[in-house]
Write a protein that holds these residues in place. Structure first.
Motif, short mmCIF file in Angstrom:
data_model
loop_
_atom_site.label_atom_id
_atom_site.label_comp_id
_atom_site.label_asym_id
_atom_site.label_seq_id
_atom_site.Cartn_x
_atom_site.Cartn_y
_atom_site.Cartn_z
N ALA A 67 0.83 -1.20 0.00
CA ALA A 67 0.00 0.00 0.00
C ALA A 67 0.87 1.25 0.00
CB ALA A 67 -0.91 -0.01 1.22
N GLN A 68 1.94 1.24 0.77
CA GLN A 68 2.85 2.38 0.82
C GLN A 68 3.50 2.62 -0.54
OE1 GLN A 68 3.39 4.53 3.34
NE2 GLN A 68 4.82 5.69 2.09
N GLU A 69 3.89 1.53 -1.20
CA GLU A 69 4.52 1.66 -2.52
C GLU A 69 3.54 2.22 -3.54
OE1 GLU A 69 6.82 -1.14 -5.84
OE2 GLU A 69 6.17 -1.98 -3.94
N GLN A 70 2.29 1.74 -3.50
CA GLN A 70 1.29 2.24 -4.44
C GLN A 70 0.99 3.72 -4.20
OE1 GLN A 70 -0.20 0.84 -7.04
NE2 GLN A 70 0.69 -1.20 -6.84
N ALA A 71 1.01 4.13 -2.92
CA ALA A 71 0.69 5.51 -2.60
C ALA A 71 1.77 6.47 -3.09
CB ALA A 71 0.51 5.67 -1.09
N ASP A 72 3.01 6.01 -3.18
CA ASP A 72 4.12 6.84 -3.65
C ASP A 72 4.15 8.15 -2.86
OD1 ASP A 72 6.33 7.53 -5.15
OD2 ASP A 72 5.18 8.38 -6.81
N SER A 73 4.09 8.03 -1.54
CA SER A 73 4.04 9.19 -0.65
C SER A 73 5.38 9.40 0.04
CB SER A 73 2.93 9.01 0.39
OG SER A 73 2.95 10.02 1.36
N ARG A 74 5.64 10.64 0.41
CA ARG A 74 6.88 10.96 1.13
C ARG A 74 6.75 10.68 2.63
NH1 ARG A 74 8.11 16.96 -0.85
NH2 ARG A 74 5.82 17.03 -0.68
N THR A 75 5.54 10.38 3.10
CA THR A 75 5.34 10.02 4.50
C THR A 75 4.97 8.54 4.58
OG1 THR A 75 2.95 10.41 4.62
CG2 THR A 75 4.40 12.33 4.84
N ASN A 76 4.98 8.00 5.79
CA ASN A 76 4.63 6.60 6.02
C ASN A 76 3.19 6.46 6.54
OD1 ASN A 76 7.12 5.59 5.21
ND2 ASN A 76 7.99 5.75 7.27
N HIS A 77 2.37 7.47 6.32
CA HIS A 77 1.00 7.42 6.83
C HIS A 77 0.22 6.27 6.20
CE1 HIS A 77 1.23 11.98 7.89
NE2 HIS A 77 1.95 11.23 8.69
N THR A 78 0.40 6.04 4.92
CA THR A 78 -0.33 4.95 4.25
C THR A 78 0.08 3.61 4.83
OG1 THR A 78 -0.44 6.24 2.21
CG2 THR A 78 -0.82 3.87 2.03
N TYR A 79 1.38 3.42 5.04
CA TYR A 79 1.85 2.17 5.66
C TYR A 79 1.23 1.98 7.03
CZ TYR A 79 4.76 -0.94 8.40
OH TYR A 79 5.18 -1.94 9.24
N GLY A 80 1.26 3.03 7.84
CA GLY A 80 0.74 2.91 9.20
C GLY A 80 -0.73 2.57 9.24
N SER A 81 -1.52 3.20 8.37
CA SER A 81 -2.95 2.92 8.34
C SER A 81 -3.23 1.49 7.88
CB SER A 81 -3.64 3.93 7.41
OG SER A 81 -5.03 3.65 7.31
N ALA A 82 -2.53 1.05 6.83
CA ALA A 82 -2.72 -0.31 6.32
C ALA A 82 -2.24 -1.35 7.32
CB ALA A 82 -2.00 -0.47 4.99
N ARG A 83 -1.16 -1.04 8.01
CA ARG A 83 -0.65 -1.98 9.02
C ARG A 83 -1.63 -2.13 10.16
NH1 ARG A 83 -0.13 -0.98 14.06
NH2 ARG A 83 0.97 0.97 13.63
N TRP A 84 -2.19 -1.02 10.65
CA TRP A 84 -3.14 -1.07 11.76
C TRP A 84 -4.37 -1.89 11.39
CZ3 TRP A 84 -7.92 1.87 12.62
CH2 TRP A 84 -8.44 1.68 13.92
N GLN A 85 -4.89 -1.67 10.22
CA GLN A 85 -6.04 -2.44 9.75
C GLN A 85 -5.66 -3.91 9.57
OE1 GLN A 85 -7.86 -0.82 6.23
NE2 GLN A 85 -8.89 -2.72 5.71
N GLY A 86 -4.49 -4.15 8.99
CA GLY A 86 -4.08 -5.51 8.69
C GLY A 86 -3.80 -6.36 9.91
N GLN A 87 -3.37 -5.74 11.02
CA GLN A 87 -3.04 -6.55 12.19
C GLN A 87 -4.26 -7.27 12.74
OE1 GLN A 87 -1.63 -3.03 14.35
NE2 GLN A 87 -2.91 -3.61 16.08
N PHE A 88 -5.46 -6.79 12.43
CA PHE A 88 -6.68 -7.47 12.83
C PHE A 88 -7.25 -8.32 11.70
CE2 PHE A 88 -6.49 -3.40 15.17
CZ PHE A 88 -6.26 -3.91 16.42
N GLU A 89 -7.32 -7.76 10.49
CA GLU A 89 -7.96 -8.46 9.38
C GLU A 89 -7.14 -9.65 8.90
OE1 GLU A 89 -8.85 -5.51 6.44
OE2 GLU A 89 -10.68 -4.88 7.50
N ARG A 90 -5.82 -9.54 8.86
CA ARG A 90 -5.01 -10.67 8.41
C ARG A 90 -5.06 -11.82 9.41
NH1 ARG A 90 -4.98 -7.10 5.07
NH2 ARG A 90 -6.97 -8.17 4.82
N VAL A 91 -5.12 -11.50 10.72
CA VAL A 91 -5.24 -12.56 11.72
C VAL A 91 -6.56 -13.31 11.55
CG1 VAL A 91 -5.54 -13.00 14.19
CG2 VAL A 91 -3.69 -11.51 13.40
N TRP A 92 -7.64 -12.56 11.32
CA TRP A 92 -8.94 -13.21 11.11
C TRP A 92 -8.91 -14.08 9.86
CZ3 TRP A 92 -13.00 -15.41 12.53
CH2 TRP A 92 -14.11 -15.56 11.70
N GLU A 93 -8.32 -13.59 8.77
CA GLU A 93 -8.26 -14.38 7.54
C GLU A 93 -7.47 -15.68 7.75
OE1 GLU A 93 -8.33 -10.86 4.12
OE2 GLU A 93 -6.45 -11.78 4.73
#
Length: 269
Positions: free
Chosen positions: A38-64
């Motif tokens: 997600a961070q790579e796709q966003a092509d952003s100078r900050t890590n906000h996209t990574y942080g948001s995707a990581r926070w969501q993923g820590q719950f959703e990936r465990v459930w999957e």
């Protein structure tokens, strides 16, 4: 994969303990890979996209990763956007405790929210039980937190199993699991020795995840569907009457708007 398990893990998760152990490591690996993509796709100078995707993923990936285990049950805490998962008698709660390699035995819960207070009602009591003058661990009204939402329906004997992990936008560093009480200043008082989870090198995928940019419309297709690609409409022009011009009456270009008969309150009905 054969893993060595402590007695507490078998007591909490039963025969599925080793599968849960392996699945948690795989889920966190998937979480990291998805967040980095997600961070790579966003092509952003900050890590906000990574942080948001990581926070969501820590719950959703465990459930999957664990949802197909016999008896695995989703639990949605009150006011929380994601589901946690219960396997056997274990309520799993993954959280980021550090962005660098750090001693997990000194870890703190990042934030003592109402959710955290409710979750730790399924954890051991801390060594120092806070009194009525200590507001940490109590709700805004000074009362001890009580589970709400899906947490309120969990059976007696459910135990909170913490899954603290360390990572940053560059790499997934380490992960552990164990049982702990919530002590003063958000510090964890471990009842069990926090044990390292095995983090695999490969990534597994469940469902449809974005792997590439969707196909873009071609120039020829765009010409057929674009709003400005059709034939120009014929315009009928008429001159103003002489009497209107002499009286300096402004030309009427649009009809007067009708009064709106709806209101914001109508949306509630």
């Amino acid at each position: 994969m054969s893993v060595s398990l402590s007695p507490w893990a078998t007591e909490v998760f039963g025969k599925q303990a080793s599968v849960v152990h392996v699945g948690l490591g795989q889920a966190l690996r998937n979480m990291q890979a998805n967040a980095q993509a997600a961070q790579e796709q966003a092509d952003s100078r900050t890590n906000h996209t990574y942080g948001s995707a990581r926070w969501q993923g820590q719950f959703e990936r465990v459930w999957e990763e664990l949802r197909d285990l016999p008896g695995a049950t989703p639990v949605k805490p009150f006011g929380f956007p994601f589901e946690l998962i219960v396997v056997g008698n274990g309520l799993l709660y993954p959280f980021l405790y550090s962005k660098t390699t750090s001693d997990v035995r000194t870890a703190r819960i990042p934030r003592e929210s109402q959710l955290v207070r409710e979750l730790f009602t399924f954890a051991p009591e801390p060594a120092h039980v806070q009194d009525a003058f200590d507001f940490d661990g109590f709700g805004e009204n000074g009362q001890e937190a009580e589970p709400r939402g899906g947490l309120a329906s969990l059976p007696p004997g459910t135990r909170l199993v913490l899954v603290p992990f360390a990572c940053n936008a560059s790499e997934l560093l380490e992960a552990h699991w164990g049982i702990a009480a919530l002590g003063a200043e958000r510090r964890l008082e471990w009842e069990t020795v926090p044990e390292a989870l095995t983090l695999p090198d490969t990534v597994t995928s469940h469902g449809q995840h974005l792997r590439s940019i969707p196909k873009q419309t071609t120039a020829s297709e765009s010409a057929l569907t674009s709003f400005d690609g059709g034939a120009e409409p014929a315009l009928t022009l008429s001159s103003r009457a002489n009497v209107d011009q002499l009286r300096d009456i402004l030309p009427l270009t649009e009809a007067e708007p009708a009064d709106d008969q709806t209101s914001e309150g109508d949306a509630n009905h």
